[in-house]
Motif scaffolding. Sequence first.
Motif, mmCIF file in Angstrom:
data_model
loop_
_atom_site.group_PDB
_atom_site.id
_atom_site.type_symbol
_atom_site.label_atom_id
_atom_site.label_comp_id
_atom_site.label_asym_id
_atom_site.label_seq_id
_atom_site.Cartn_x
_atom_site.Cartn_y
_atom_site.Cartn_z
ATOM 1 N N ALA A 31 -18.699 -8.996 14.238
ATOM 2 C CA ALA A 31 -18.774 -9.289 12.809
ATOM 3 C C ALA A 31 -18.033 -8.222 12.008
ATOM 4 N N ALA A 32 -18.163 -6.960 12.424
ATOM 5 C CA ALA A 32 -17.452 -5.880 11.740
ATOM 6 C C ALA A 32 -15.943 -6.039 11.910
ATOM 7 N N ASN A 33 -15.513 -6.402 13.118
ATOM 8 C CA ASN A 33 -14.083 -6.652 13.348
ATOM 9 C C ASN A 33 -13.587 -7.780 12.455
ATOM 10 N N ASP A 34 -14.366 -8.860 12.395
ATOM 11 C CA ASP A 34 -13.977 -9.998 11.562
ATOM 12 C C ASP A 34 -13.870 -9.608 10.101
ATOM 13 N N ALA A 35 -14.800 -8.762 9.631
ATOM 14 C CA ALA A 35 -14.774 -8.328 8.231
ATOM 15 C C ALA A 35 -13.504 -7.532 7.937
ATOM 16 N N ILE A 36 -13.142 -6.645 8.857
ATOM 17 C CA ILE A 36 -11.918 -5.852 8.674
ATOM 18 C C ILE A 36 -10.694 -6.748 8.700
ATOM 19 N N ARG A 37 -10.617 -7.637 9.664
ATOM 20 C CA ARG A 37 -9.461 -8.546 9.755
ATOM 21 C C ARG A 37 -9.321 -9.399 8.504
ATOM 22 N N SER A 38 -10.443 -9.910 8.033
ATOM 23 C CA SER A 38 -10.423 -10.740 6.832
ATOM 24 C C SER A 38 -9.964 -9.938 5.619
ATOM 25 N N PHE A 39 -10.422 -8.703 5.524
ATOM 26 C CA PHE A 39 -10.082 -7.866 4.381
ATOM 27 C C PHE A 39 -8.605 -7.494 4.353
ATOM 28 N N VAL A 40 -8.001 -7.235 5.501
ATOM 29 C CA VAL A 40 -6.612 -6.781 5.518
ATOM 30 C C VAL A 40 -5.612 -7.935 5.590
ATOM 31 N N ALA A 41 -6.072 -9.135 5.886
ATOM 32 C CA ALA A 41 -5.173 -10.278 6.063
ATOM 33 C C ALA A 41 -4.337 -10.530 4.813
ATOM 34 N N GLY A 42 -3.035 -10.514 4.975
ATOM 35 C CA GLY A 42 -2.112 -10.828 3.895
ATOM 36 C C GLY A 42 -1.920 -9.740 2.858
ATOM 37 N N ARG A 43 -2.569 -8.622 3.022
ATOM 38 C CA ARG A 43 -2.487 -7.548 2.032
ATOM 39 C C ARG A 43 -1.197 -6.762 2.239
ATOM 40 N N THR A 44 -0.464 -6.523 1.154
ATOM 41 C CA THR A 44 0.765 -5.732 1.239
ATOM 42 C C THR A 44 0.690 -4.472 0.380
ATOM 43 N N LEU A 45 -0.141 -4.501 -0.647
ATOM 44 C CA LEU A 45 -0.326 -3.336 -1.508
ATOM 45 C C LEU A 45 -1.783 -2.898 -1.417
ATOM 46 N N TRP A 46 -1.984 -1.595 -1.424
ATOM 47 C CA TRP A 46 -3.338 -1.059 -1.274
ATOM 48 C C TRP A 46 -3.696 -0.193 -2.465
ATOM 49 N N SER A 47 -4.660 -0.619 -3.247
ATOM 50 C CA SER A 47 -5.169 0.186 -4.358
ATOM 51 C C SER A 47 -6.154 1.215 -3.796
ATOM 52 N N LYS A 48 -6.526 2.174 -4.620
ATOM 53 C CA LYS A 48 -7.525 3.156 -4.194
ATOM 54 C C LYS A 48 -8.841 2.461 -3.851
ATOM 55 N N GLU A 49 -9.198 1.466 -4.628
ATOM 56 C CA GLU A 49 -10.437 0.729 -4.392
ATOM 57 C C GLU A 49 -10.388 -0.026 -3.063
ATOM 58 N N ALA A 50 -9.240 -0.642 -2.769
ATOM 59 C CA ALA A 50 -9.095 -1.379 -1.520
ATOM 60 C C ALA A 50 -9.152 -0.436 -0.317
ATOM 61 N N LEU A 51 -8.534 0.730 -0.441
ATOM 62 C CA LEU A 51 -8.589 1.714 0.643
ATOM 63 C C LEU A 51 -10.011 2.222 0.847
ATOM 64 N N ALA A 52 -10.745 2.379 -0.236
ATOM 65 C CA ALA A 52 -12.145 2.810 -0.131
ATOM 66 C C ALA A 52 -12.979 1.735 0.570
ATOM 67 N N GLU A 53 -12.737 0.480 0.241
ATOM 68 C CA GLU A 53 -13.458 -0.620 0.899
ATOM 69 C C GLU A 53 -13.100 -0.691 2.376
ATOM 70 N N LEU A 54 -11.825 -0.497 2.714
ATOM 71 C CA LEU A 54 -11.418 -0.494 4.108
ATOM 72 C C LEU A 54 -12.115 0.639 4.857
ATOM 73 N N ASP A 55 -12.214 1.790 4.236
ATOM 74 C CA ASP A 55 -12.911 2.917 4.847
ATOM 75 C C ASP A 55 -14.383 2.589 5.073
ATOM 76 N N ARG A 56 -15.004 1.912 4.116
ATOM 77 C CA ARG A 56 -16.403 1.507 4.254
ATOM 78 C C ARG A 56 -16.572 0.525 5.411
ATOM 79 N N LEU A 57 -15.669 -0.428 5.508
ATOM 80 C CA LEU A 57 -15.732 -1.408 6.596
ATOM 81 C C LEU A 57 -15.517 -0.743 7.955
ATOM 82 N N ARG A 58 -14.608 0.216 8.018
ATOM 83 C CA ARG A 58 -14.407 0.955 9.268
ATOM 84 C C ARG A 58 -15.656 1.725 9.660
ATOM 85 N N GLY A 59 -16.335 2.288 8.680
ATOM 86 C CA GLY A 59 -17.587 2.993 8.948
ATOM 87 C C GLY A 59 -18.639 2.052 9.518
#
Length: 73
Positions: A31-59
């Motif tokens: 489920a954690a893998n799926d959440a990360i894959r879903s979050f990064v899918a199609g993303r080309t630009l990363w805001s500070k907020e998006a990077l923070a969310e990615l860090d949270r999902l990795r945690g």
Amino acid sequence: MTSTSTGPGEPGRFRETDAGQVTASELTVNAANDAIRSFVAGRTLWSKEALAELDRLRGQWQRAVHAEMVKAA
């Protein structure tokens, strides 16, 4: 370069049940893998907020892996 749009998989959107958002302790590795894959899918630009969310999902993923290793031992 930053973006004001977080794009697909906005923060907080990873997996929900009828009872609400799943907590980190309830997440499985898959489920954690799926959440990360879903979050990064199609993303080309990363805001500070998006990077923070990615860090949270990795945690969450790291905690799920650790929990499964402890459970298996």
